[in-house]
Design a protein around this motif. Structure first.
Motif, PDB file in Angstrom:
ATOM      1  N   UNK A  80       0.859  -1.183   0.000  1.00  0.00           N
ATOM      2  CA  UNK A  80       0.000   0.000   0.000  1.00  0.00           C
ATOM      3  C   UNK A  80       0.896   1.235   0.000  1.00  0.00           C
ATOM      4  N   UNK A  81       0.657   2.096  -0.986  1.00  0.00           N
ATOM      5  CA  UNK A  81       1.315   3.402  -1.040  1.00  0.00           C
ATOM      6  C   UNK A  81       0.213   4.455  -1.054  1.00  0.00           C
ATOM      7  N   UNK A  82       0.602   5.696  -0.874  1.00  0.00           N
ATOM      8  CA  UNK A  82      -0.376   6.779  -0.793  1.00  0.00           C
ATOM      9  C   UNK A  82       0.077   7.970  -1.610  1.00  0.00           C
ATOM     10  N   UNK A  83      -0.898   8.704  -2.181  1.00  0.00           N
ATOM     11  CA  UNK A  83      -0.567   9.917  -2.922  1.00  0.00           C
ATOM     12  C   UNK A  83       0.118  10.936  -2.018  1.00  0.00           C
ATOM     13  N   UNK A  84      -0.303  10.977  -0.757  1.00  0.00           N
ATOM     14  CA  UNK A  84       0.333  11.818   0.259  1.00  0.00           C
ATOM     15  C   UNK A  84       0.790  10.910   1.391  1.00  0.00           C
ATOM     16  N   UNK A  85       2.034  11.013   1.822  1.00  0.00           N
ATOM     17  CA  UNK A  85       2.550  10.084   2.823  1.00  0.00           C
ATOM     18  C   UNK A  85       2.194  10.444   4.275  1.00  0.00           C
ATOM     19  N   UNK A 101      10.165  12.068  -2.925  1.00  0.00           N
ATOM     20  CA  UNK A 101      10.526  10.740  -2.423  1.00  0.00           C
ATOM     21  C   UNK A 101       9.317   9.814  -2.502  1.00  0.00           C
ATOM     22  N   UNK A 102       8.166  10.318  -2.127  1.00  0.00           N
ATOM     23  CA  UNK A 102       6.945   9.521  -2.177  1.00  0.00           C
ATOM     24  C   UNK A 102       6.640   9.067  -3.607  1.00  0.00           C
ATOM     25  N   UNK A 103       6.786   9.956  -4.565  1.00  0.00           N
ATOM     26  CA  UNK A 103       6.539   9.604  -5.968  1.00  0.00           C
ATOM     27  C   UNK A 103       7.524   8.540  -6.459  1.00  0.00           C
ATOM     28  N   UNK A 104       8.775   8.619  -6.022  1.00  0.00           N
ATOM     29  CA  UNK A 104       9.753   7.592  -6.378  1.00  0.00           C
ATOM     30  C   UNK A 104       9.327   6.231  -5.839  1.00  0.00           C
TER      31      UNK A 104
END
Length: 124
Positions: A70-75, A105-108
């Motif tokens: 699970x990842x998020x558009x905003x961390x 970093x989140x986008x990476x």
């Protein structure tokens, strides 16, 4: 990971659900709520249950899932989505440059996990 004051971030949550399987499924959500390596929240619980049911039935599209990511558009952790903008504003206010680094970093992390997953879903 603590960002500032009472603001924390999570870039990725990875959960193994079937050690005998091989595939990875990625879910992209808006922002983390409470879940981390030690505790589960309702959203993560629903995702894990859905994935387990779907991947354990031979005629479903989702097959043989070992790992849920699970990842998020905003961390940034925020239980109430309507309060997310306030958290974003606070991080920007503290340091706009730091906010941009966190988002990059989140986008990476998101891009890397998309490439590694056999299945990918965006929810919300």
């Amino acid at each position: 990971m603590r960002i500032i004051n009472n603001i924390f971030a999570r870039y990725r949550l990875k959960v193994s659900i079937n050690k005998n399987a091989t595939n990875t499924i990625l879910y992209i959500l808006m922002n983390p709520s409470k879940a981390d390596r030690k505790q589960c929240d309702e959203t993560v619980k629903k995702i894990l249950e859905f994935t387990h049911v779907q991947s354990s039935t031979s005629n479903n599209v989702i097959q043989n899932v070992k790992t849920v990511v699970i990842v998020n558009l905003y961390p940034f952790y925020e239980t109430k989505p309507e309060r997310l903008q306030k958290v974003i504003n606070e991080v920007k206010k503290n340091s706009k440059n730091e906010y941009q680094k966190l988002i990059k970093k989140n986008m990476k992390v998101i891009k890397k996990n998309i490439k590694e997953a056999e299945y990918c879903f965006r929810l919300g």
